[in-house]
Motif scaffolding. Structure first.
Motif, PDB file in Angstrom:
ATOM      1  N   ALA A  23       2.288   6.199   1.437  1.00 17.76           N
ATOM      2  CA  ALA A  23       1.155   5.945   0.486  1.00 17.76           C
ATOM      3  C   ALA A  23       1.749   5.367  -0.810  1.00 17.76           C
ATOM      4  CB  ALA A  23       0.070   6.883   0.518  1.00 17.76           C
ATOM      5  N   GLY A  24       2.652   6.341  -1.235  1.00 15.30           N
ATOM      6  CA  GLY A  24       3.197   6.213  -2.570  1.00 15.30           C
ATOM      7  C   GLY A  24       4.026   4.785  -2.813  1.00 15.30           C
ATOM      8  N   MET A  25       4.653   4.100  -1.678  1.00 19.43           N
ATOM      9  CA  MET A  25       5.153   3.055  -1.852  1.00 19.43           C
ATOM     10  C   MET A  25       4.417   1.846  -1.398  1.00 19.43           C
ATOM     11  SD  MET A  25       8.823   4.425   0.074  1.00 19.43           S
ATOM     12  CE  MET A  25       9.659   2.634  -0.322  1.00 19.43           C
ATOM     13  N   TYR A  26       3.174   1.789  -1.443  1.00 18.38           N
ATOM     14  CA  TYR A  26       2.196   0.776  -1.240  1.00 18.38           C
ATOM     15  C   TYR A  26       2.390  -0.031  -2.431  1.00 18.38           C
ATOM     16  CZ  TYR A  26      -2.074  -1.931  -1.315  1.00 18.38           C
ATOM     17  OH  TYR A  26      -2.972  -2.939  -1.472  1.00 18.38           O
ATOM     18  N   GLN A  27       2.466  -1.257  -2.105  1.00 21.80           N
ATOM     19  CA  GLN A  27       2.608  -2.568  -2.974  1.00 21.80           C
ATOM     20  C   GLN A  27       1.226  -3.218  -2.794  1.00 21.80           C
ATOM     21  OE1 GLN A  27       6.292  -4.750  -3.025  1.00 21.80           O
ATOM     22  NE2 GLN A  27       7.293  -3.187  -2.161  1.00 21.80           N
ATOM     23  N   PRO A  28       0.273  -3.426  -3.942  1.00 24.70           N
ATOM     24  CA  PRO A  28      -0.783  -4.123  -3.826  1.00 24.70           C
ATOM     25  C   PRO A  28      -0.518  -5.555  -3.249  1.00 24.70           C
ATOM     26  CG  PRO A  28      -0.793  -2.868  -5.927  1.00 24.70           C
ATOM     27  CD  PRO A  28       0.846  -2.933  -5.232  1.00 24.70           C
ATOM     28  N   GLY A  29      -1.222  -5.913  -2.431  1.00 29.21           N
ATOM     29  CA  GLY A  29      -1.360  -7.341  -1.691  1.00 29.21           C
ATOM     30  C   GLY A  29      -0.278  -7.424  -0.579  1.00 29.21           C
ATOM     31  N   ARG A  30       0.720  -6.291  -0.575  1.00 26.25           N
ATOM     32  CA  ARG A  30       1.738  -6.658   0.288  1.00 26.25           C
ATOM     33  C   ARG A  30       2.121  -5.293   1.384  1.00 26.25           C
ATOM     34  NH1 ARG A  30       6.557  -9.619  -0.726  1.00 26.25           N
ATOM     35  NH2 ARG A  30       6.086 -10.945  -2.573  1.00 26.25           N
ATOM     36  N   GLY A  31       1.070  -4.339   1.035  1.00 23.91           N
ATOM     37  CA  GLY A  31       0.769  -3.389   2.207  1.00 23.91           C
ATOM     38  C   GLY A  31       2.212  -2.274   1.841  1.00 23.91           C
ATOM     39  N   THR A  32       2.692  -1.531   2.891  1.00 25.01           N
ATOM     40  CA  THR A  32       3.597  -0.662   2.948  1.00 25.01           C
ATOM     41  C   THR A  32       4.213  -0.494   4.157  1.00 25.01           C
ATOM     42  OG1 THR A  32       4.128   1.762   2.420  1.00 25.01           O
ATOM     43  CG2 THR A  32       2.143   1.384   3.600  1.00 25.01           C
ATOM     44  N   TRP A  33       5.304   0.123   4.206  1.00 24.05           N
ATOM     45  CA  TRP A  33       5.897   0.533   5.612  1.00 24.05           C
ATOM     46  C   TRP A  33       5.226   1.017   6.629  1.00 24.05           C
ATOM     47  CZ3 TRP A  33       6.840   5.422   6.344  1.00 24.05           C
ATOM     48  CH2 TRP A  33       7.291   6.115   5.393  1.00 24.05           C
ATOM     49  N   LEU A  34       5.332   0.873   8.024  1.00 24.65           N
ATOM     50  CA  LEU A  34       4.801   1.447   9.040  1.00 24.65           C
ATOM     51  C   LEU A  34       5.744   2.344   9.798  1.00 24.65           C
ATOM     52  CD1 LEU A  34       2.886  -1.528   8.548  1.00 24.65           C
ATOM     53  CD2 LEU A  34       1.864  -0.539  10.826  1.00 24.65           C
ATOM     54  N   ARG A  37      17.249  14.483  12.307  1.00 19.04           N
ATOM     55  CA  ARG A  37      16.914  13.087  12.373  1.00 19.04           C
ATOM     56  C   ARG A  37      15.382  13.028  12.715  1.00 19.04           C
ATOM     57  NH1 ARG A  37      16.536   8.550  15.802  1.00 19.04           N
ATOM     58  NH2 ARG A  37      17.081   6.826  15.215  1.00 19.04           N
ATOM     59  N   ILE A  38      14.390  12.432  11.599  1.00 15.63           N
ATOM     60  CA  ILE A  38      13.119  12.506  12.081  1.00 15.63           C
ATOM     61  C   ILE A  38      12.844  10.913  11.910  1.00 15.63           C
ATOM     62  CG2 ILE A  38      12.331  12.568   9.601  1.00 15.63           C
ATOM     63  CD1 ILE A  38      10.160  14.048  10.890  1.00 15.63           C
ATOM     64  N   GLU A  39      12.091  10.358  13.128  1.00 13.40           N
ATOM     65  CA  GLU A  39      11.575   9.042  12.922  1.00 13.40           C
ATOM     66  C   GLU A  39       9.856   9.171  12.732  1.00 13.40           C
ATOM     67  OE1 GLU A  39      11.425   5.043  15.665  1.00 13.40           O
ATOM     68  OE2 GLU A  39      13.097   6.737  16.266  1.00 13.40           O
ATOM     69  N   TYR A  40       9.498   8.493  11.807  1.00 12.60           N
ATOM     70  CA  TYR A  40       8.064   8.553  11.661  1.00 12.60           C
ATOM     71  C   TYR A  40       7.484   7.184  11.920  1.00 12.60           C
ATOM     72  CZ  TYR A  40       3.778   9.339   8.542  1.00 12.60           C
ATOM     73  OH  TYR A  40       2.743   9.254   8.031  1.00 12.60           O
ATOM     74  N   ARG A  41       6.129   7.161  12.579  1.00 12.60           N
ATOM     75  CA  ARG A  41       5.509   5.883  12.523  1.00 12.60           C
ATOM     76  C   ARG A  41       4.005   5.880  12.304  1.00 12.60           C
ATOM     77  NH1 ARG A  41       8.822   7.055  16.551  1.00 12.60           N
ATOM     78  NH2 ARG A  41       7.386   7.924  17.785  1.00 12.60           N
ATOM     79  N   ALA A  42       3.300   5.058  11.921  1.00 13.20           N
ATOM     80  CA  ALA A  42       1.871   5.338  11.413  1.00 13.20           C
ATOM     81  C   ALA A  42       1.342   4.033  11.369  1.00 13.20           C
ATOM     82  CB  ALA A  42       1.735   6.050  10.185  1.00 13.20           C
ATOM     83  N   ALA A  43      -0.066   3.953  11.735  1.00 12.31           N
ATOM     84  CA  ALA A  43      -1.097   2.790  11.587  1.00 12.31           C
ATOM     85  C   ALA A  43      -2.421   3.704  11.120  1.00 12.31           C
ATOM     86  CB  ALA A  43      -0.814   2.000  12.751  1.00 12.31           C
ATOM     87  N   GLY A  44      -2.728   3.409   9.932  1.00  7.58           N
ATOM     88  CA  GLY A  44      -4.026   4.056   9.545  1.00  7.58           C
ATOM     89  C   GLY A  44      -3.718   5.566   9.678  1.00  7.58           C
ATOM     90  N   ARG A  45      -4.681   6.275  10.578  1.00  4.67           N
ATOM     91  CA  ARG A  45      -4.705   7.727  10.664  1.00  4.67           C
ATOM     92  C   ARG A  45      -3.880   7.949  12.093  1.00  4.67           C
ATOM     93  NH1 ARG A  45     -10.265   6.663   9.377  1.00  4.67           N
ATOM     94  NH2 ARG A  45     -10.898   8.060   7.579  1.00  4.67           N
ATOM     95  N   HIS A  46      -3.403   7.142  12.683  1.00  8.04           N
ATOM     96  CA  HIS A  46      -2.438   7.294  13.867  1.00  8.04           C
ATOM     97  C   HIS A  46      -1.042   7.449  13.376  1.00  8.04           C
ATOM     98  CE1 HIS A  46      -1.005   6.747  17.883  1.00  8.04           C
ATOM     99  NE2 HIS A  46       0.276   6.287  17.452  1.00  8.04           N
ATOM    100  N   VAL A  47      -0.660   8.673  13.788  1.00 10.79           N
ATOM    101  CA  VAL A  47       0.777   8.991  12.903  1.00 10.79           C
ATOM    102  C   VAL A  47       1.540   9.762  14.370  1.00 10.79           C
ATOM    103  CG1 VAL A  47       1.926  10.835  11.666  1.00 10.79           C
ATOM    104  CG2 VAL A  47      -0.150   9.670  10.765  1.00 10.79           C
TER     105      VAL A  47
END
Length: 280
Positions: free
Chosen positions: A77-88, A36-46
């Motif tokens: 990054a591959g799930m980015y939706q233009p104008g809506r962003g992506t999950w963090l 079980r891996i939990e991943y969180r990101a904001a910009g370069r902060h991972v």
């Protein structure tokens, strides 16, 4: 950090998830029951936290495989939706006998960061994955150091629409507007009818397009905080197919046809003032 050339198709997303599981399993002990891996990101902060449940059924923390962390970034990054962003944030659970269980944090919600990212991290988030203003939640604006948006109507200006575009020599209303297709007309009507009533009336006025209907047009007013309109707007669209003021239609489209269920007291006061000024 850069985004891939284009979005990942669903099958490509599934393949990346599979590769993440393979990378994590490569360092798991024999007989493992769950990863079980939990991943969180904001910009370069991972941040990435891994729990490995071994043969004894006890989950234990372990350092995640670097390749799994990299692939999670590729997936994000591959799930980015233009104008809506992506999950963090996302939680991925892998079981040797079951398909992966993936739980994404909605793009408008803040994931539970272990360590609060710096302001630059949130600024980079908006730079790497640009969002339209309406898709930047208040918490993200604050964390990125951006000024709060002025709530609709609180900038001192609430607009009122033109019911039609003038009168001809006989006093018949003129309409010089692009008609709405039926499907969109229904959505616009739903918006107009769903906004809160700020001025109610049991009276009905004369239909300007059918003067014999002397008790037909609702005399109430509604607002969404940015615009205030009389019941005639929805009535004429419904009964005669008259499109609302083009600027109001553009506004409704920009809001994706989602009317607020309520507006603030301040916006209501400004809307009432706009109505009073327009009628005087």
């Amino acid at each position: 950090m850069t985004r891939p050339p284009g979005p990942l198709r669903p099958d490509q997303q599934q393949e990346v998830v599979r590769q993440i599981g393979v990378a994590l399993a490569s360092q798991a002990p024999p007989g493992w029951r769950q990863l079980r891996i939990e991943y969180r990101a904001a910009g370069r902060h991972v941040e990435a936290d891994l729990l490995v449940t071994g043969p004894d059924g006890q989950p234990r923390p372990a350092p995640p495989h670097p390749e799994a962390v990299r692939l999670l970034g590729v997936l994000r990054a591959g799930m980015y939706q233009p104008g809506r962003g992506t999950w963090l944030g996302v939680i991925c659970a892998f079981d040797p006998t079951q398909p992966p269980d993936i739980d994404f944090v909605r793009p408008d919600l803040e994931p539970p960061f272990r360590q609060q990212p710096p302001v630059l991290g949130f600024q980079d988030e908006l730079r790497f994955f640009p969002r339209a203003e309406e898709h930047v939640p208040a918490w993200l604006r604050e964390k990125a150091g951006l000024p709060p948006l002025t709530p609709p109507g609180l900038d001192g200006e609430v607009r009122t629409p033109r019911i039609y575009d003038g009168l001809d020599a006989a006093g018949t209303p003129l309409v010089r507007r692009q008609p709405l297709v039926p499907a969109e007309a229904e959505r616009v009507l739903a918006y107009l009818d769903a906004a809160p009533v700020i001025l109610a009336s049991r009276s009905y006025g004369t239909d300007a397009f059918a003067p014999d209907r002397t008790d037909a047009v609702p005399m109430n007013f509604r607002t969404d905080g940015a615009w205030a309109w009389p019941g005639a707007v929805a009535y004429y669209l419904r009964e005669h197919g008259v499109p609302p003021d083009p600027d109001l239609v553009a506004h409704i489209r920009a809001r994706r046809f989602a009317a607020p269920s309520e507006v603030s007291a301040e916006a209501t006061v400004l809307a009432l003032a706009a109505i009073t000024s327009e009628r005087s």
